[in-house]
Design a protein around this motif. Structure first.
Motif, PDB file in Angstrom:
ATOM      1  N   VAL A  31       0.848  -1.205   0.000  1.00 19.57           N
ATOM      2  CA  VAL A  31       0.000   0.000   0.000  1.00 19.57           C
ATOM      3  C   VAL A  31       0.880   1.250   0.000  1.00 19.57           C
ATOM      4  CG1 VAL A  31      -1.716   1.333   1.321  1.00 19.57           C
ATOM      5  CG2 VAL A  31      -1.830  -1.162   1.300  1.00 19.57           C
ATOM      6  N   VAL A  32       0.496   2.257  -0.769  1.00 17.90           N
ATOM      7  CA  VAL A  32       1.095   3.579  -0.653  1.00 17.90           C
ATOM      8  C   VAL A  32       0.364   4.309   0.468  1.00 17.90           C
ATOM      9  CG1 VAL A  32       1.393   5.826  -1.745  1.00 17.90           C
ATOM     10  CG2 VAL A  32       1.861   3.758  -3.039  1.00 17.90           C
ATOM     11  N   GLU A  33       1.090   4.663   1.521  1.00 20.76           N
ATOM     12  CA  GLU A  33       0.457   5.355   2.651  1.00 20.76           C
ATOM     13  C   GLU A  33       0.498   6.872   2.502  1.00 20.76           C
ATOM     14  OE1 GLU A  33       0.552   2.461   6.496  1.00 20.76           O
ATOM     15  OE2 GLU A  33       2.136   3.977   6.358  1.00 20.76           O
ATOM     16  N   ASP A  34       1.577   7.387   1.910  1.00 25.00           N
ATOM     17  CA  ASP A  34       1.688   8.836   1.771  1.00 25.00           C
ATOM     18  C   ASP A  34       2.784   9.152   0.756  1.00 25.00           C
ATOM     19  OD1 ASP A  34       1.106  11.478   2.191  1.00 25.00           O
ATOM     20  OD2 ASP A  34       1.902  11.583   4.232  1.00 25.00           O
ATOM     21  N   ALA A  35       2.778  10.381   0.275  1.00 21.70           N
ATOM     22  CA  ALA A  35       3.789  10.835  -0.679  1.00 21.70           C
ATOM     23  C   ALA A  35       3.907  12.341  -0.579  1.00 21.70           C
ATOM     24  CB  ALA A  35       3.422  10.427  -2.103  1.00 21.70           C
ATOM     25  N   SER A  36       5.068  12.858  -0.935  1.00 22.62           N
ATOM     26  CA  SER A  36       5.297  14.299  -0.856  1.00 22.62           C
ATOM     27  C   SER A  36       4.602  15.046  -1.968  1.00 22.62           C
ATOM     28  CB  SER A  36       6.800  14.585  -0.910  1.00 22.62           C
ATOM     29  OG  SER A  36       7.344  14.096  -2.140  1.00 22.62           O
ATOM     30  N   ASP A  37       4.354  14.399  -3.102  1.00 24.05           N
ATOM     31  CA  ASP A  37       3.844  15.103  -4.282  1.00 24.05           C
ATOM     32  C   ASP A  37       3.151  14.093  -5.201  1.00 24.05           C
ATOM     33  OD1 ASP A  37       4.703  17.908  -6.000  1.00 24.05           O
ATOM     34  OD2 ASP A  37       4.073  16.202  -7.167  1.00 24.05           O
ATOM     35  N   ARG A  38       2.001  14.487  -5.734  1.00 27.32           N
ATOM     36  CA  ARG A  38       1.246  13.631  -6.659  1.00 27.32           C
ATOM     37  C   ARG A  38       0.831  14.437  -7.880  1.00 27.32           C
ATOM     38  NH1 ARG A  38      -1.428   9.422  -3.174  1.00 27.32           N
ATOM     39  NH2 ARG A  38      -0.648   9.773  -1.064  1.00 27.32           N
ATOM     40  N   PHE A  39       1.637  15.419  -8.260  1.00 26.33           N
ATOM     41  CA  PHE A  39       1.192  16.416  -9.228  1.00 26.33           C
ATOM     42  C   PHE A  39       0.892  15.826 -10.600  1.00 26.33           C
ATOM     43  CE2 PHE A  39       1.616  19.914 -12.231  1.00 26.33           C
ATOM     44  CZ  PHE A  39       0.854  20.895 -11.610  1.00 26.33           C
ATOM     45  N   TYR A  40       1.823  15.069 -11.175  1.00 28.03           N
ATOM     46  CA  TYR A  40       1.635  14.560 -12.533  1.00 28.03           C
ATOM     47  C   TYR A  40       1.004  13.164 -12.585  1.00 28.03           C
ATOM     48  CZ  TYR A  40       4.252  18.427 -14.571  1.00 28.03           C
ATOM     49  OH  TYR A  40       4.659  19.665 -14.976  1.00 28.03           O
ATOM     50  N   SER A  41       1.328  12.313 -11.631  1.00 27.00           N
ATOM     51  CA  SER A  41       0.778  10.956 -11.647  1.00 27.00           C
ATOM     52  C   SER A  41       0.895  10.359 -10.252  1.00 27.00           C
ATOM     53  CB  SER A  41       1.503  10.073 -12.683  1.00 27.00           C
ATOM     54  OG  SER A  41       2.900  10.233 -12.604  1.00 27.00           O
ATOM     55  N   PRO A  42      -0.003   9.435  -9.891  1.00 21.71           N
ATOM     56  CA  PRO A  42      -0.077   8.943  -8.514  1.00 21.71           C
ATOM     57  C   PRO A  42       1.026   7.945  -8.183  1.00 21.71           C
ATOM     58  CG  PRO A  42      -1.743   7.887  -9.872  1.00 21.71           C
ATOM     59  CD  PRO A  42      -1.097   8.921 -10.736  1.00 21.71           C
ATOM     60  N   PRO A  43       1.510   7.962  -6.943  1.00 27.63           N
ATOM     61  CA  PRO A  43       2.566   7.026  -6.541  1.00 27.63           C
ATOM     62  C   PRO A  43       2.122   5.569  -6.541  1.00 27.63           C
ATOM     63  CG  PRO A  43       1.780   8.283  -4.654  1.00 27.63           C
ATOM     64  CD  PRO A  43       1.180   8.911  -5.853  1.00 27.63           C
ATOM     65  N   THR A  44       0.803   5.312  -6.454  1.00 28.79           N
ATOM     66  CA  THR A  44       0.324   3.924  -6.498  1.00 28.79           C
ATOM     67  C   THR A  44       0.739   3.238  -7.798  1.00 28.79           C
ATOM     68  OG1 THR A  44      -1.547   4.469  -5.072  1.00 28.79           O
ATOM     69  CG2 THR A  44      -1.727   2.459  -6.359  1.00 28.79           C
ATOM     70  N   ASN A  45       0.949   4.004  -8.865  1.00 22.43           N
ATOM     71  CA  ASN A  45       1.415   3.412 -10.122  1.00 22.43           C
ATOM     72  C   ASN A  45       2.703   2.624  -9.948  1.00 22.43           C
ATOM     73  OD1 ASN A  45      -0.707   4.546 -11.500  1.00 22.43           O
ATOM     74  ND2 ASN A  45       0.485   6.135 -12.522  1.00 22.43           N
ATOM     75  N   THR A  46       3.529   3.007  -8.976  1.00 24.53           N
ATOM     76  CA  THR A  46       4.837   2.365  -8.823  1.00 24.53           C
ATOM     77  C   THR A  46       4.750   0.923  -8.348  1.00 24.53           C
ATOM     78  OG1 THR A  46       5.110   3.177  -6.545  1.00 24.53           O
ATOM     79  CG2 THR A  46       5.951   4.577  -8.336  1.00 24.53           C
ATOM     80  N   ILE A  47       3.577   0.510  -7.838  1.00 22.17           N
ATOM     81  CA  ILE A  47       3.459  -0.875  -7.361  1.00 22.17           C
ATOM     82  C   ILE A  47       2.402  -1.656  -8.136  1.00 22.17           C
ATOM     83  CG2 ILE A  47       4.416  -0.442  -5.073  1.00 22.17           C
ATOM     84  CD1 ILE A  47       1.591  -0.200  -3.969  1.00 22.17           C
ATOM     85  N   LEU A  48       2.022  -1.142  -9.315  1.00 18.49           N
ATOM     86  CA  LEU A  48       1.129  -1.883 -10.203  1.00 18.49           C
ATOM     87  C   LEU A  48       1.859  -3.064 -10.832  1.00 18.49           C
ATOM     88  CD1 LEU A  48      -0.724   0.981 -12.116  1.00 18.49           C
ATOM     89  CD2 LEU A  48      -1.758  -0.655 -10.531  1.00 18.49           C
ATOM     90  N   PRO A  49       1.138  -4.062 -11.318  1.00 20.82           N
ATOM     91  CA  PRO A  49       1.783  -5.185 -12.004  1.00 20.82           C
ATOM     92  C   PRO A  49       2.433  -4.746 -13.312  1.00 20.82           C
ATOM     93  CG  PRO A  49      -0.459  -5.747 -11.352  1.00 20.82           C
ATOM     94  CD  PRO A  49      -0.309  -4.279 -11.153  1.00 20.82           C
ATOM     95  N   GLY A  50       3.456  -5.492 -13.729  1.00 26.42           N
ATOM     96  CA  GLY A  50       4.054  -5.291 -15.042  1.00 26.42           C
ATOM     97  C   GLY A  50       4.911  -4.055 -15.141  1.00 26.42           C
ATOM     98  N   ARG A  51       5.459  -3.856 -16.343  1.00 24.65           N
ATOM     99  CA  ARG A  51       6.302  -2.705 -16.620  1.00 24.65           C
ATOM    100  C   ARG A  51       5.442  -1.505 -16.995  1.00 24.65           C
ATOM    101  NH1 ARG A  51      10.952  -3.832 -14.235  1.00 24.65           N
ATOM    102  NH2 ARG A  51      11.836  -5.808 -14.922  1.00 24.65           N
TER     103      ARG A  51
END
Length: 375
Positions: free
Chosen positions: A228-248
């Motif tokens: 789970v993404v709990e927090d991030a400093s910045d989400r301006f252009y795209s969400p940090p949850t993308n970093t733990i999605l399946p695949g490239r």
């Protein structure tokens, strides 16, 4: 009452030349907006069956992007809509031309990952005079590979998580869900017929502990494994949850990218792992981020099993990153429940993979939680 938004009745008819989303009704924020969409196609979700899809295919329900509307697009069956739309129901004869109160259409949805559902959005975007009068939603637990025949069997126990509720057309109709259960499949019912553009199912992934135990080593931060993404400093252009999605990553906005910093700080993302575990290998991917990848990255781990204020321990020192490149590191890390990646000074990464295994404590905690949700 689970209904979060109360949009009833038709939206204004589409006016030629106007904005397709004119008069679209939705809430500015929902209490479950920050949770993962368990019905995301990128996680492996699918609409496995529907009793009718005469005007528009059931698969459209789970397209990640918002529904689109082309007023000039017609086919042999009529107006082509970006959603799931059934034909108009009729009664049994001239004396009874109307459908009965129990007549309804349905679609079976396989979630991308088993989970606890906290909220749903039944989006009727662009369905202004052809949306269902009401919807209801049921949920069950079955093997992810269950066939439609399996799911429609008399022995399957369905739990109603959204009672039959009137909804509005051209609106994002939201419902909270209070069932503290682990589910794998949904049955979306529309009463008596009509069209739904999108279905979003927000919740928390509850992975199969037996499967993870058999794997041994797996990606401890992957969304499908309960990361789970709990927090991030910045989400301006795209969400940090993308970093733990399946695949490239498939394109630049399929990762996490921050705005340009104009100070001396840095950006970061904090993650919760599947459960307490030991990380042995780290992969940081900057695919498709060429002139905007992070310049450097560092990784820290924390074990909140020993307390919420546990110290952050360096796992990967500040390391130079290359654009559009997979970076791999072997690490010697202590047990952890959380990690934080710091990037310097700004920019983005597309994926983060943390390979390792659950500790005995982590495995037991996960198994106990799953048993509780399955009871």
């Amino acid at each position: 009452m689970p209904q979060v938004t109360r949009f009833t009745g038709d939206a204004q008819p589409y006016q030629e030349g106007s904005e397709p989303y004119a008069d679209y009704r939705r809430a500015d924020a929902l209490p479950f907006d920050d949770l993962v969409d368990l019905a995301d196609r990128r996680l492996g979700a699918g609409v496995v069956a529907a009793n009718d899809e005469f005007f528009a295919e059931r698969e459209n329900l789970l397209i990640p992007e918002p529904a689109v509307f082309d007023p000039e697009r017609f086919g042999h069956k009529g107006k082509i809509m970006d959603g799931w739309e059934t034909r108009r129901r009729r009664g049994t004869g001239a004396a009874t031309p109307h459908p009965t109160a129990d007549d309804h259409d349905w679609a079976l949805v396989r979630l991308g990952a088993p989970g606890v559902i906290r909220g749903l959005v039944v989006d009727t975007a662009h369905f202004r005079g052809n949306y269902p009068r009401a919807v209801s939603v049921e949920a069950t637990t079955a093997p992810l590979s269950a066939s439609p025949a399996d799911l429609l069997g008399d022995d399957v126990e369905w739990t109603e998580i959204v009672p039959r509720t009137e909804i509005g057309g051209h609106a994002a109709n939201a419902f909270s869900v209070e069932a503290e259960r682990r589910f794998t499949h949904l049955r979306l019912n529309q009463h008596p017929d009509g069209g739904v553009a999108r279905l979003r199912v927000y919740g928390e992934v509850a992975p199969d502990p037996e499967w993870l135990a058999t794997l041994g080593t797996f990606d401890l931060v992957a969304l499908e494994n309960g990361g789970v993404v709990e927090d991030a400093s910045d989400r301006f252009y795209s969400p940090p949850t993308n970093t733990i999605l399946p695949g490239r990553s498939r394109k630049m906005d399929d990762g996490w990218e921050t705005r340009r910093r104009r100070d001396d700080g840095n950006d970061w993302v904090r993650y919760r792992l599947t459960e307490q575990s030991v990380i042995r290998a780290v992969e940081i991917d900057t695919a498709y981020l060429k002139g905007n990848s992070a310049g450097w990255a560092a990784l820290y781990a924390q074990d909140q099993a020993s307390g919420p204020d546990a110290q952050w321990v360096e796992v990967l020192p500040r390391t130079r990153l290359q654009p559009d490149t997979v970076h791999r590191f072997l690490v010697d890390a202590p047990p952890a429940t959380h990690v934080r990646i710091d990037i310097f000074p700004d920019g983005g990464i597309s994926r983060l993979r943390l390979y390792g295994s659950l500790t005995d404590t982590g495995a037991k905690t996960l198994a106990d939680r799953t048993a509780e949700l399955s009871g």
